[in-house]
Design a protein around this motif. Structure first.
Motif, short mmCIF file in Angstrom:
data_model
loop_
_atom_site.label_atom_id
_atom_site.label_comp_id
_atom_site.label_asym_id
_atom_site.label_seq_id
_atom_site.Cartn_x
_atom_site.Cartn_y
_atom_site.Cartn_z
N GLN A 186 0.79 -1.25 0.00
CA GLN A 186 0.00 0.00 0.00
C GLN A 186 0.82 1.29 0.00
O GLN A 186 0.60 2.17 -0.83
N GLU A 224 -3.55 -5.38 -4.83
CA GLU A 224 -3.78 -4.08 -4.21
C GLU A 224 -3.87 -2.99 -5.27
O GLU A 224 -3.20 -3.04 -6.30
N GLU A 353 -13.93 -11.51 5.76
CA GLU A 353 -13.16 -10.46 5.09
C GLU A 353 -12.32 -10.96 3.91
O GLU A 353 -11.47 -11.83 4.07
O1 4AD Z 1 -6.99 -5.87 5.70
P1 4AD Z 1 -5.54 -5.89 5.37
O2 4AD Z 1 -4.58 -6.12 6.45
O3 4AD Z 1 -5.27 -4.51 4.62
C1 4AD Z 1 -4.07 -4.12 4.12
O4 4AD Z 1 -3.06 -4.76 4.12
C2 4AD Z 1 -4.14 -2.82 3.39
N1 4AD Z 1 -2.85 -2.17 3.52
C3 4AD Z 1 -4.51 -3.09 1.96
C4 4AD Z 1 -4.61 -1.85 1.14
O5 4AD Z 1 -5.44 -1.01 1.42
N2 4AD Z 1 -3.80 -1.73 0.10
O6 4AD Z 1 -5.28 -6.98 4.24
C5 4AD Z 1 -5.98 -6.93 3.04
C6 4AD Z 1 -6.55 -8.29 2.69
C7 4AD Z 1 -7.54 -8.82 3.71
O7 4AD Z 1 -8.83 -8.30 3.50
C8 4AD Z 1 -7.47 -10.31 3.43
O8 4AD Z 1 -8.27 -10.64 2.32
C9 4AD Z 1 -6.03 -10.50 3.05
O9 4AD Z 1 -5.51 -9.26 2.66
N3 4AD Z 1 -5.27 -11.03 4.17
C10 4AD Z 1 -4.88 -12.31 4.30
N4 4AD Z 1 -5.06 -13.38 3.52
C11 4AD Z 1 -4.54 -14.55 3.92
N5 4AD Z 1 -3.85 -14.70 5.07
C12 4AD Z 1 -3.64 -13.65 5.89
N6 4AD Z 1 -2.93 -13.82 7.00
C13 4AD Z 1 -4.16 -12.38 5.52
N7 4AD Z 1 -4.13 -11.15 6.07
C14 4AD Z 1 -4.80 -10.34 5.24
#
Ligand code: 4AD
Ligand code: MG
Length: 430
Positions: A186, A224, A353
């Motif tokens: 991001q 992203e 999510e």
């Molecule tokens: O909600 P997260 O943590 O958001 C971000 O990382 C932002 N910086 C993204 C952005 O706005 N560019 O992670 C985004 C998505 C989550 O909704 C989930 O689908 C996936 O990444 N995700 C995972 N997928 C698999 N295993 C994990 N441990 C995950 N953590 C997050």
């Protein structure tokens, strides 16, 4: 010329001589006949091998080798209702290319055994179907972005700071200093928008997740996007369109694979825009009315998300989370700075999510204040702060967990089935 199995499974080929190559999926001998089910990347077909046709040497050789031997054969196609895919090959010639004896994967192996042998289990019809769905999903994501004016960019994997909070950072030794594996591209995507305005990337993200849930990997594929001049609602509209287009593509190209996996396809067919929109506060009320033990201010855990989303059959956007449970970069709502202009997209049917996104703080003073409140040193994020000094613009973005999306679309029980080589708290092999 070789045909693919799926091509010859057709009335047009009845009586025609074809050459196929692939692997022995099943084999059964009945006296002077061996029934071989051949598989290639496309499908399976039964092949009937008669001793008198191929000679006793070849017949003996074929009798000896096991499943997963690679073979090339030719013969004529006929319809056969009792064959697994409705047609069979009357074999004239067969060559064993790479024999296989005692293939380790037999019926009723444990889940752990199959995971330890993923390199071989990829050949299974289940994995073949899942990998094809994954292929279609990745392709559809690229196509959506490229057709709507997003440029593809690449950020680094080794980074020096957290995006999503420090607790899930993987630290790596880096020539006497410390580096981390990126949690999200991001912040780098935000740098690109000042040149390209709308950008996206599909790359691995890393989370030192200690939680053992059916939705957490330590290494996952993250699609992203970030766009200049976008507000929260603008981004949500793009995401809705993206998800609808991916689903459409999967239904067009991968219906057979979904059916093979026993996916309830109706649910996917009925997903239309607009998705449900709910403020975090409303979601908490909804959850409480459903008897879920949760209070305003609590983050949604995997269990709560499951309990809430089983009640829905299309995706839900949850917006306006309390600032206290979201990372510092989210833009506070000017009408109520206690909440931020963000959104999560929750997949229905208990999946939860799949997207996290929102509008970013674009004013310098607000950003510095939020960093200080969170105990972060702005100097460590000097380049991120710089973006607010030189022609800042409102902007928004999101991150889609691609493995989570595949997990949901394919209707799988655990995310580890959605990625070929899952990395979890317990697993780094094969
Ligand atoms: O909600 P997260 O943590 O958001 C971000 O990382 C932002 N910086 C993204 C952005 O706005 N560019 O992670 C985004 C998505 C989550 O909704 C989930 O689908 C996936 O990444 N995700 C995972 N997928 C698999 N295993 C994990 N441990 C995950 N953590 C997050
Ligand atoms: Mg999130």
């Amino acid at each position: 010329m070789f045909h693919k199995v799926e091509e010859v499974l057709s009335d047009d080929f009845i009586g025609k001589e074809v050459s196929l190559r692939g692997w022995i999926y099943r084999k059964r001998r009945m006296g002077k006949i061996i029934f071989v089910v051949l598989r290639d990347s496309s499908d399976i077909i039964q092949c009937v091998v008669e001793k008198k046709k191929i000679g006793s040497e070849k017949f003996k050789e074929l009798d000896k080798v096991g499943v997963e031997s690679s073979i090339i054969l030719s013969g004529s196609v006929r319809k056969e209702a009792r064959a697994p895919t409705g047609y069979e090959i009357d074999v004239n010639t067969i060559d064993i290319i790479g024999p296989s004896y005692m293939f380790p994967i037999t019926k009723d192996k444990s889940d752990d055994f199959l995971l330890d042998n993923r390199h071989l289990w990829l050949r299974s019809r289940e994995m073949n179907a899942i990998l094809k769905i994954r292929h279609t999903v990745f392709g559809a994501i690229h196509d959506y972005f490229r057709e709507t004016g997003y440029y593809e960019v690449q950020g680094p994997i080794f980074v020096t700071g957290a995006v999503e909070g420090g607790s899930t950072l993987f630290e790596v030794p880096y020539f006497g200093r410390k580096a981390y594996l990126t949690q999200s591209a991001q912040f780098y995507l935000e740098t690109f928008i000042f040149s390209l305005e709308k950008v996206y990337t599909i790359a691995p993200s890393f989370r030192a997740e200690k939680s053992r849930t059916r939705r957490h990997l330590t290494e996952y594929w993250h699609a992203e996007a970030e766009a200049a001049w976008y507000h929260n609602d603008d981004m949500m509209k793009d995401e809705e369109e993206l998800i609808v287009q991916i689903i459409q593509r999967v239904l067009d190209e991968r219906r057979r694979e979904l059916e093979f996996l026993n996916r309830d396809i109706k649910i996917l067919e009925n997903i239309e825009k607009p998705f449900i929109r709910m403020k975090y506060g409303e979601l908490i009320e909804f959850a409480q009315n459903e008897g879920i033990d949760i209070e305003y201010g609590d983050d949604l855990g995997a269990d709560e998300e499951t309990a809430i989303t089983v009640k829905f059959d299309k995706p839900i956007f949850v917006t306006h989370y309390p600032a206290s449970i979201k990372p510092f970069y989210h833009r506070p709502d000017p009408e109520n700075p206690e909440v931020v202009l963000c959104h999560d997209m929750l997949a229905p049917e208990g999946y939860g999510e799949i997207i996290g996104g929102g509008e970013r703080i674009y004013k310098l003073d607000v950003l510095i204040q939020r960093m200080e409140e969170e105990g972060l040193n702005p100097e460590n994020y000097y380049w991120y702060v710089d973006l607010r000094k030189y022609g800042s613009v409102p902007h928004a973005g999101f991150g889609l967990g691609v493995d989570r999306l595949v997990w949901w679309l394919a209707g799988l029980s655990h995310i580890k089935y959605a990625i070929p080589y899952p990395r979890t708290i317990r697993r780094t092999k094969p």
